[in-house]
Enzyme design. Structure first.
Site, PDB file in Angstrom:
ATOM      1  N   SER A 142     -22.957  27.089 -19.692  1.00 11.79           N
ATOM      2  CA  SER A 142     -22.288  26.052 -18.990  1.00 11.79           C
ATOM      3  C   SER A 142     -21.230  25.515 -19.784  1.00 11.79           C
ATOM      4  CB  SER A 142     -23.364  25.153 -18.258  1.00 11.79           C
ATOM      5  OG  SER A 142     -22.767  24.186 -17.488  1.00 11.79           O
ATOM      6  N   LYS A 154     -22.775  30.890 -16.954  1.00 12.66           N
ATOM      7  CA  LYS A 154     -23.126  30.058 -15.798  1.00 12.66           C
ATOM      8  C   LYS A 154     -21.901  29.351 -15.538  1.00 12.66           C
ATOM      9  CE  LYS A 154     -25.180  25.458 -14.506  1.00 12.66           C
ATOM     10  NZ  LYS A 154     -23.891  24.787 -14.242  1.00 12.66           N
ATOM     11  N   GLN A 172     -21.765  21.206 -10.779  1.00 11.93           N
ATOM     12  CA  GLN A 172     -22.601  20.493  -9.967  1.00 11.93           C
ATOM     13  C   GLN A 172     -22.309  18.962  -9.925  1.00 11.93           C
ATOM     14  OE1 GLN A 172     -24.162  22.812 -12.215  1.00 11.93           O
ATOM     15  NE2 GLN A 172     -23.983  24.284 -10.256  1.00 11.93           N
TER      16      GLN A 172
END
Length: 494
Positions: free
Chosen positions: A313, A338, A342
């Protein structure tokens, strides 16, 4: 890295770190939002509010009918709030996205704590994939990391209770527990035929996300364990200290860093990416891109970034930005992969619960989407085999003429700490027995050549000390060597 030293584990698991929060926007109280982020949030809410008409009324009625039928006809009394939470969990599950989750009040509070850098748990991010609870990454330096939990591990059960098929909230609730209580985890790991058992004592942890030190020859090392709200400030402080000491090159270590807040990683990247160059691009479902351009400046010294399979991420955002826009060299292993963003909504519910939804994907400066693929290092470096050796099952005694994976683990450990077993294929022969006796004699154990729980514990303890020695860290050493090489090359030009 090993297991059952009755290691102090933190049990936050899962969605509490959830996927992990590379958030462009957040409705969590106190979370700062950029102008672009506020625009995305306003747009998202406006679209949801526009939805109306007969179809919506029919859908709402359908849910109400189901609720009424259950309450009126189920043979036991039901908790209405649990049914509502279950319905929302069902909707999130239907998205088939491991990073979109619903959290009840307690889980949401822990999620907020994790963003602020303080939480209780095992110190690992997990997600739900195909009905399995899968470790995205143990946080670097956490009990989970020290005990040997690895990216891609599947948590099969906790204290004998299977996690298979459970929603993430329920699975997390089983992993968490009171401080000082014991959790026995069964882990499925690629390459291991049998599940691995970890005995864990739960604890609370105040996470320090940044640590720094100066190595020889003016080379600084900064480790970032995750990108929490306070990480940007701490990074600036530590970087300035190193620069004030005359640092000539920097190693940034994001191994086993599961990610964090988007604005924080952008702030850190901006300190290395020249003004006007891209840091990251965020693309929504309509393929509209927000381009985050650096307003900072390049550093006069070389930079390397250490990463591994647990770098996910926001860690990948930093690695991609520094590699493609700042000329940094990536050292280590292929990253997790990733590439989604979000946002978290808590205010609409009004009861402390929270919905975390994937709203976009992020792209590297050159437009690559690394989701499920990860980023390849410029210089691939594997750690020694013993860094990831499976722990020995302490319930079993190992002796001459046995042949199994626990014997193989013991042989790998013995060789790593200087006691030659002669082989590493899992067969307990006379040479292995001799090596065990030598180890036992040196460590004042009964020298019978049999590996019982005491000998196994001693083996693991000695190996852990070796693993913690920076001299044994191939990736760190290569990262430092690359900096020295670049410093020397620069000096030769003058």
């Amino acid at each position: 890295m090993l297991k059952k030293r009755t290691a102090v584990f933190l049990v936050i698991a899962a969605m509490l770190f959830g996927g992990l929060f590379t958030m462009v926007v957040s409705e969590l109280a106190g979370t700062e939002q950029t102008g672009e982020a506020q625009g995305l949030l306003a747009s998202s809410l406006a679209e949801s509010q526009k939805a109306s008409g007969q179809a919506d009324q029919d859908e709402t009625r359908k849910l109400q009918v189901a609720l009424d039928l259950i309450e009126q006809n189920y043979y036991k009394d039901v908790d209405r709030s649990k049914l509502i939470d279950g319905a929302i969990n069902g909707m999130m599950g239907a998205l088939e996205d491991p990073y979109s989750n619903y959290m009840g009040k307690a889980a949401a509070e822990q999620f907020e704590d994790s963003i602020s850098g303080s939480f209780s748990g095992i110190g690992a991010e997990v997600s739900s994939e195909d009905g399995h609870v899968v470790v995205v990454s143990p946080i670097k330096g956490s009990p989970a990391d020290k005990a040997g939990i690895r990216a891609k591990d599947i948590i099969l059960s906790v204290n004998g209770e299977s996690l298979q098929g459970l929603d993430l909230n329920t699975a997390v609730s089983k992993i968490r527990g009171p401080k000082g209580s014991e959790a026995v985890l069964q882990i499925k790991r690629a390459g291991s035929e049998q599940p691995i058992e970890y005995v864990i004592v739960r604890d609370d942890v105040d996470l320090q996300t940044v640590s720094a030190r100066m190595e020889a020859d003016g080379i600084g090392v900064i480790e970032i364990s995750q990108f929490s709200e306070n990480t940007g400030k701490r990074f600036k402080e530590e970087l300035k200290k190193l620069e004030d000491q005359g640092m000539e090159g920097l190693v940034i270590d994001v191994r086993n860093n599961p990610g964090g807040v988007l604005s924080v990683v952008i702030d850190i990247a901006e300190q290395f990416v020249p003004k006007g160059k891209l840091i990251v691009q965020v693309e929504d479902k309509d393929q509209k891109r927000q381009k985050h351009v650096s307003g900072g400046s390049a550093k006069p010294y070389p930079v390397t970034v250490l990463m591994n399979k647990g770098s996910a991420s926001a860690s990948e955002i930093l690695a991609g930005a520094l590699q493609q826009s700042a000329g940094a060299v990536l050292v280590g292993e292929h990253s997790f992969g990733k590439g989604t963003v979000q946002t978290s909504f808590d205010k609409p519910f009004g009861d402390g619960s929270l919905l975390k939804v994937t709203i976009a994907k992020w792209l590297t400066p050159n437009g690559s989407w690394i989701h499920e693929d990860g980023i390849e290092p410029d210089i691939k470096v594997e750690q020694p085999e013993y860094f990831t050796v499976a722990p020995i099952d302490k319930k079993n005694t190992l002796k001459f003429d046995m042949n199994n994976n626990d014997v193989k683990s013991a042989q790998i450990m013995l060789e790593a700490i200087g006691f030659e077993p002669g082989r590493k294929d899992g067969y307990f022969d006379q040479t292995t027995e001799k090596a065990v006796k030598s180890f036992q004699s040196k460590h004042k154990l009964e020298a019978d050549g049999v590996i019982n729980s005491a000998t196994a514990e001693a083996l693991e303890t000695v190996l852990i000390e070796k693993i913690r020695d920076p001299k044994e860290d191939n990736q760190l050493n290569r990262g430092i060597a690359e900096i020295r090489k670049e410093i020397a090359a620069k000096a030769s030009k003058h």
